[in-house]
Design a protein around this motif. Structure first.
Motif, PDB file in Angstrom:
ATOM      1  N   PHE A 147      29.397  43.344  47.026  1.00  0.00           N
ATOM      2  CA  PHE A 147      28.388  43.301  48.083  1.00  0.00           C
ATOM      3  C   PHE A 147      27.020  42.911  47.528  1.00  0.00           C
ATOM      4  N   LEU A 148      26.643  43.516  46.406  1.00  0.00           N
ATOM      5  CA  LEU A 148      25.339  43.205  45.804  1.00  0.00           C
ATOM      6  C   LEU A 148      25.286  41.754  45.310  1.00  0.00           C
ATOM      7  N   ILE A 149      26.386  41.284  44.727  1.00  0.00           N
ATOM      8  CA  ILE A 149      26.409  39.913  44.221  1.00  0.00           C
ATOM      9  C   ILE A 149      26.423  38.904  45.367  1.00  0.00           C
ATOM     10  N   SER A 150      27.074  39.253  46.486  1.00  0.00           N
ATOM     11  CA  SER A 150      27.131  38.328  47.621  1.00  0.00           C
ATOM     12  C   SER A 150      25.752  38.052  48.200  1.00  0.00           C
ATOM     13  N   ARG A 151      24.774  38.902  47.875  1.00  0.00           N
ATOM     14  CA  ARG A 151      23.399  38.649  48.308  1.00  0.00           C
ATOM     15  C   ARG A 151      22.707  37.646  47.397  1.00  0.00           C
ATOM     16  N   GLN A 152      23.344  37.350  46.244  1.00  0.00           N
ATOM     17  CA  GLN A 152      22.769  36.417  45.277  1.00  0.00           C
ATOM     18  C   GLN A 152      23.472  35.058  45.287  1.00  0.00           C
ATOM     19  N   THR A 153      24.725  35.012  45.739  1.00  0.00           N
ATOM     20  CA  THR A 153      25.490  33.772  45.732  1.00  0.00           C
ATOM     21  C   THR A 153      26.404  33.752  46.949  1.00  0.00           C
ATOM     22  N   HIS A 154      27.267  32.731  47.030  1.00  0.00           N
ATOM     23  CA  HIS A 154      28.115  32.565  48.209  1.00  0.00           C
ATOM     24  C   HIS A 154      29.090  33.730  48.348  1.00  0.00           C
ATOM     25  N   TYR A 155      29.274  34.179  49.587  1.00  0.00           N
ATOM     26  CA  TYR A 155      30.101  35.341  49.904  1.00  0.00           C
ATOM     27  C   TYR A 155      31.529  35.168  49.390  1.00  0.00           C
ATOM     28  N   SER A 156      32.150  34.008  49.675  1.00  0.00           N
ATOM     29  CA  SER A 156      33.555  33.806  49.292  1.00  0.00           C
ATOM     30  C   SER A 156      33.732  33.767  47.776  1.00  0.00           C
ATOM     31  N   ILE A 157      32.741  33.227  47.059  1.00  0.00           N
ATOM     32  CA  ILE A 157      32.831  33.166  45.596  1.00  0.00           C
ATOM     33  C   ILE A 157      32.790  34.570  45.003  1.00  0.00           C
ATOM     34  N   SER A 158      31.892  35.409  45.503  1.00  0.00           N
ATOM     35  CA  SER A 158      31.766  36.769  44.960  1.00  0.00           C
ATOM     36  C   SER A 158      33.043  37.573  45.192  1.00  0.00           C
ATOM     37  N   TRP A 159      33.623  37.458  46.399  1.00  0.00           N
ATOM     38  CA  TRP A 159      34.854  38.194  46.679  1.00  0.00           C
ATOM     39  C   TRP A 159      36.040  37.589  45.944  1.00  0.00           C
ATOM     40  N   GLY A 160      36.080  36.259  45.859  1.00  0.00           N
ATOM     41  CA  GLY A 160      37.162  35.610  45.121  1.00  0.00           C
ATOM     42  C   GLY A 160      37.163  36.007  43.662  1.00  0.00           C
ATOM     43  N   ALA A 161      35.973  36.044  43.052  1.00  0.00           N
ATOM     44  CA  ALA A 161      35.855  36.444  41.641  1.00  0.00           C
ATOM     45  C   ALA A 161      36.314  37.887  41.445  1.00  0.00           C
ATOM     46  N   ALA A 162      35.953  38.756  42.384  1.00  0.00           N
ATOM     47  CA  ALA A 162      36.354  40.164  42.288  1.00  0.00           C
ATOM     48  C   ALA A 162      37.870  40.310  42.324  1.00  0.00           C
ATOM     49  N   TRP A 163      38.520  39.565  43.212  1.00  0.00           N
ATOM     50  CA  TRP A 163      39.974  39.658  43.323  1.00  0.00           C
ATOM     51  C   TRP A 163      40.671  39.050  42.116  1.00  0.00           C
ATOM     52  N   ILE A 164      40.115  37.975  41.577  1.00  0.00           N
ATOM     53  CA  ILE A 164      40.715  37.377  40.384  1.00  0.00           C
ATOM     54  C   ILE A 164      40.615  38.336  39.200  1.00  0.00           C
ATOM     55  N   CYS A 165      39.491  39.050  39.101  1.00  0.00           N
ATOM     56  CA  CYS A 165      39.360  40.079  38.056  1.00  0.00           C
ATOM     57  C   CYS A 165      40.455  41.126  38.200  1.00  0.00           C
ATOM     58  N   ARG A 166      40.717  41.533  39.443  1.00  0.00           N
ATOM     59  CA  ARG A 166      41.772  42.517  39.691  1.00  0.00           C
ATOM     60  C   ARG A 166      43.143  41.974  39.319  1.00  0.00           C
ATOM     61  N   LEU A 167      43.415  40.726  39.710  1.00  0.00           N
ATOM     62  CA  LEU A 167      44.716  40.123  39.421  1.00  0.00           C
ATOM     63  C   LEU A 167      44.937  39.961  37.916  1.00  0.00           C
ATOM     64  N   ILE A 168      43.904  39.474  37.219  1.00  0.00           N
ATOM     65  CA  ILE A 168      44.001  39.326  35.760  1.00  0.00           C
ATOM     66  C   ILE A 168      44.257  40.685  35.114  1.00  0.00           C
ATOM     67  N   GLY A 169      43.499  41.694  35.552  1.00  0.00           N
ATOM     68  CA  GLY A 169      43.666  43.041  35.002  1.00  0.00           C
ATOM     69  C   GLY A 169      45.062  43.584  35.237  1.00  0.00           C
ATOM     70  N   LEU A 170      45.600  43.356  36.432  1.00  0.00           N
ATOM     71  CA  LEU A 170      46.941  43.844  36.768  1.00  0.00           C
ATOM     72  C   LEU A 170      47.991  43.226  35.857  1.00  0.00           C
ATOM     73  N   VAL A 171      47.922  41.909  35.659  1.00  0.00           N
ATOM     74  CA  VAL A 171      48.897  41.215  34.815  1.00  0.00           C
ATOM     75  C   VAL A 171      48.812  41.708  33.365  1.00  0.00           C
ATOM     76  N   ILE A 172      47.599  41.796  32.830  1.00  0.00           N
ATOM     77  CA  ILE A 172      47.424  42.209  31.429  1.00  0.00           C
ATOM     78  C   ILE A 172      47.878  43.652  31.219  1.00  0.00           C
ATOM     79  N   LEU A 173      47.549  44.535  32.148  1.00  0.00           N
ATOM     80  CA  LEU A 173      47.971  45.931  32.025  1.00  0.00           C
ATOM     81  C   LEU A 173      49.491  46.050  32.034  1.00  0.00           C
TER      82      LEU A 173
END
Length: 328
Positions: A107-133
């Motif tokens: 939410f805080l980052i979406s105020r600095q850049t595009h909404y879809s990019i901030s949420w997309g980056a957050a989900w990719i972090c989750r997906l990467i973390g899930l695979v590595i774990l």
């Protein structure tokens, strides 16, 4: 309206029970006399390990996200992203689910850049973390499978799980393959929430052309989650004199996955401690050693207060500016 209030109360009640019950169960089995004896054998450098590793983990989380965001918006400074991440770490201490940190940060980052990019980056972090774990846990179970037929039978299940998650990650980058699921979801999900899902989906798709940033974030994530395994191993060394590294490699990532996909309590508190206690009981620790280990876990959770440093700095700065306006 009444139905929503009842649902919220039920959810809060479940969260309280899941937070408190495991801790009561763990500490009710601890003998004070034996605990005092166990404490005399602790290597007190464990506190330094926890503080350093927690601070480093916060920084790695921020860097992991920063490389993804800056792939689209190079104007976003690392300093700014780190500041936002530390603030989200602090706020997540009091919010009701373990997903709160991601939500506040995005939410805080979406105020600095595009909404879809901030949420997309957050989900990719989750997906990467899930695979590595899952991969780390798979290797850990493979390493200890020779000592137990139970664990040797778990390894194929893990291989299947990693394979399915991997397919899911690949499919998430394809519009043509996710369109059927989108059409089905559209019939059942309210329009307001569905628009958010579409924004996230569009953000994820954009990273198909940013493979370098995704790879760098994956390498940072590997360092981060390796630290998540090494730190408990070091704590156990300080308590028992043994590292139990492969046991930690098998169980700790799996515990993190469970708290990640089931964000029911603040920062996963209670659920994480209960699962860790089950792991430690399996490898043969005493109730007092388990109690000490859980105490260290709770201490590390409270270290999220470090994220309050930027919050406190901003508060003091605003007060100084107001004072200057009044006196000037």
């Amino acid at each position: 309206m009444m139905k929503n209030e009842k649902r919220n109360r039920l959810r809060k009640s479940v969260a309280v029970v899941l937070t408190v019950a495991p801790l009561v169960w763990i500490f009710s089995q601890v003998s004070i006399t034996q605990l005092q004896e166990t404490m005399q054998n602790i290597a007190w450098w464990v506190f330094a390990v926890i503080i350093i590793s927690s601070s480093l983990a916060f920084l790695l989380q921020a860097l992991m996200l920063a490389f993804l965001l800056r792939a689209f918006d190079s104007g976003l400074e690392f300093r700014r992203i780190i500041d936002i991440h530390f603030r989200s770490v602090y706020y997540s201490m009091v919010l009701p689910t373990s997903a709160a940190q991601d939500i506040v940060r995005t939410f805080l980052i979406s105020r600095q850049t595009h909404y879809s990019i901030s949420w997309g980056a957050a989900w990719i972090c989750r997906l990467i973390g899930l695979v590595i774990l899952l991969l780390l846990s798979l290797y850990g179970f493979y390493a200890i499978s020779s000592s137990s037929s139970v664990f040797s039978s778990i390894v194929p299940v893990f291989i299947l799980a990693v394979f399915l998650v991997g397919i899911g990650v690949v499919l998430s980058f394809s519009k043509s393959l996710t369109t059927p699921a989108r059409l089905v979801m559209q019939k059942w999900i309210p329009a307001k929430f569905f628009d958010t899902i579409l924004n996230v989906r569009d953000g994820i798709y954009k990273f198909r052309h940013k493979k370098g940033a995704v790879l760098i974030s994956a390498l940072i994530a590997l360092c981060l989650y390796s630290l998540v395994v090494i730190t408990p191993s070091m704590i156990l060394k300080g308590i028992t004199g043994r590292y139990y590294f492969f046991e930690c490699l098998a169980f700790i990532p799996l515990i993190e996955v469970i708290t990640m996909v089931a964000p029911l309590t603040p920062n996963g508190v209670g659920i994480r401690e209960g699962l860790n206690a089950l792991m430690l009981g399996y490898i043969g620790l005493t109730e007092e050693q388990i109690g000490l280990y859980v105490t260290f876990l709770i201490f590390s959770a409270f270290l999220k207060i470090i994220g309050g440093i930027p919050v406190l700095y901003r508060y003091i700065r605003k007060k100084q500016q107001k004072l200057q306006q009044i006196t000037g």
